[in-house]
Write a protein that holds these residues in place. Structure first.
Motif, PDB file in Angstrom:
ATOM      1  N   THR A  27     -11.393 -11.831  -0.387  1.00  0.00           N
ATOM      2  CA  THR A  27     -10.107 -11.947  -1.326  1.00  0.00           C
ATOM      3  C   THR A  27     -10.532 -11.720  -2.391  1.00  0.00           C
ATOM      4  N   GLN A  28     -11.666 -11.449  -3.032  1.00  0.00           N
ATOM      5  CA  GLN A  28     -11.148 -10.705  -4.710  1.00  0.00           C
ATOM      6  C   GLN A  28     -10.205 -10.013  -4.754  1.00  0.00           C
ATOM      7  N   LEU A  29     -10.966  -8.627  -3.554  1.00  0.00           N
ATOM      8  CA  LEU A  29     -10.552  -7.380  -4.181  1.00  0.00           C
ATOM      9  C   LEU A  29      -8.522  -7.380  -3.226  1.00  0.00           C
ATOM     10  N   PHE A  30      -8.434  -8.353  -2.979  1.00  0.00           N
ATOM     11  CA  PHE A  30      -7.063  -8.409  -2.259  1.00  0.00           C
ATOM     12  C   PHE A  30      -6.327  -8.897  -3.304  1.00  0.00           C
ATOM     13  N   SER A  31      -6.517 -10.017  -4.046  1.00  0.00           N
ATOM     14  CA  SER A  31      -5.720 -10.389  -4.856  1.00  0.00           C
ATOM     15  C   SER A  31      -5.966  -9.494  -6.010  1.00  0.00           C
ATOM     16  N   VAL A  32      -6.738  -8.802  -6.713  1.00  0.00           N
ATOM     17  CA  VAL A  32      -7.050  -7.387  -7.525  1.00  0.00           C
ATOM     18  C   VAL A  32      -6.009  -6.748  -6.994  1.00  0.00           C
ATOM     19  N   VAL A  33      -5.744  -6.504  -5.881  1.00  0.00           N
ATOM     20  CA  VAL A  33      -5.068  -4.996  -5.682  1.00  0.00           C
ATOM     21  C   VAL A  33      -2.842  -6.185  -5.322  1.00  0.00           C
ATOM     22  N   LEU A  34      -3.032  -6.964  -4.767  1.00  0.00           N
ATOM     23  CA  LEU A  34      -1.775  -7.587  -4.882  1.00  0.00           C
ATOM     24  C   LEU A  34      -1.066  -7.860  -6.330  1.00  0.00           C
ATOM     25  N   ASP A  35      -1.846  -8.412  -7.447  1.00  0.00           N
ATOM     26  CA  ASP A  35      -1.772  -8.479  -8.285  1.00  0.00           C
ATOM     27  C   ASP A  35      -1.313  -7.188  -9.070  1.00  0.00           C
ATOM     28  N   SER A  36      -1.610  -5.996  -8.627  1.00  0.00           N
ATOM     29  CA  SER A  36      -1.450  -4.431  -9.016  1.00  0.00           C
ATOM     30  C   SER A  36       0.449  -4.594  -8.531  1.00  0.00           C
ATOM     31  N   VAL A  37       0.142  -4.612  -7.300  1.00  0.00           N
ATOM     32  CA  VAL A  37       1.779  -4.681  -6.553  1.00  0.00           C
ATOM     33  C   VAL A  37       2.557  -5.170  -7.698  1.00  0.00           C
ATOM     34  N   ILE A  38       2.782  -6.061  -7.854  1.00  0.00           N
ATOM     35  CA  ILE A  38       3.512  -7.131  -8.253  1.00  0.00           C
ATOM     36  C   ILE A  38       3.529  -6.760  -9.515  1.00  0.00           C
ATOM     37  N   THR A  39       2.513  -6.268 -10.244  1.00  0.00           N
ATOM     38  CA  THR A  39       2.874  -5.833 -11.394  1.00  0.00           C
ATOM     39  C   THR A  39       3.436  -4.517 -11.745  1.00  0.00           C
ATOM     40  N   HIS A  40       3.548  -3.421 -10.901  1.00  0.00           N
ATOM     41  CA  HIS A  40       4.098  -2.513 -10.360  1.00  0.00           C
ATOM     42  C   HIS A  40       6.224  -2.631 -10.353  1.00  0.00           C
ATOM     43  N   LEU A  41       6.101  -3.879  -9.827  1.00  0.00           N
ATOM     44  CA  LEU A  41       7.565  -4.232  -9.632  1.00  0.00           C
ATOM     45  C   LEU A  41       8.483  -4.551 -10.891  1.00  0.00           C
ATOM     46  N   GLU A  42       7.312  -4.457 -11.841  1.00  0.00           N
ATOM     47  CA  GLU A  42       7.913  -5.080 -13.343  1.00  0.00           C
ATOM     48  C   GLU A  42       8.911  -6.374 -13.575  1.00  0.00           C
TER      49      GLU A  42
END
Length: 160
Positions: A27-42
């Motif tokens: 769950t922690q890794l998923f949250s980190v990766v999803l946060d990165s994905v959303i950040t790339h959406l700007e």
């Protein structure tokens, strides 16, 4: 793989197995990766200053936009960024489309797939609908309360 801790990287190491669903680290890794994905959406700012917004909680993501095309573009970009990060957007995607127009399309076509239109959905435990009314939410909560009462009815009756 290298891990960054306190602004320095550890020695390179190789992973032999991944984490599985239910693993405390997944769950922690998923949250980190999803946060990165959303950040790339700007997508920054608020609905007044931006044409689209993204709200994510766990694995549920809400995209709100001012036009249908902005929704499609944001969804496609989200799907692309997720794929680059190793995540896959499932094909159970539903959309709730609120407009002043009478006609609302049954499906939202993104070019690759179609997402089903719904008039209401449950998000984070609450019913959300196209009419922006709470009657359905109240009905669902009363039904849940009645079910809970009937299941525990014997605990509520007292013996004389």
């Amino acid at each position: 793989m290298k891990v960054k801790v306190n602004n320095s990287y550890c020695k390179w190491f190789e992973t032999k197995t991944g984490v599985r669903q239910g693993d405390p680290l997944s769950t922690q890794l998923f949250s980190v990766v999803l946060d990165s994905v959303i950040t790339h959406l700007e997508v920054r700012g608020n609905i007044i200053t931006k044409l689209q917004q993204i709200c994510a909680y766990a694995d549920d993501i809400v995209i709100s936009g001012r036009t249908k095309q902005i929704l499609i573009d944001t969804f496609c970009k989200l799907k692309y960024e997720a794929l680059n990060a190793g995540l896959i957007v499932n094909n159970k995607t539903k959309y709730l489309y609120r407009t002043r127009k009478i006609f609302q399309p049954a499906y939202l076509n993104t070019g690759e797939e179609q997402s089903e239109h719904v008039n209401s959905l449950k998000y984070l435990g609450s019913m959300v609908n196209t009419e922006n009314s709470i009657e359905e939410e109240i009905k669902v909560r009363i039904e849940a309360g009645n079910r809970a009462y009937l299941v525990h009815k014997k605990n509520y009756s007292h013996q004389n």
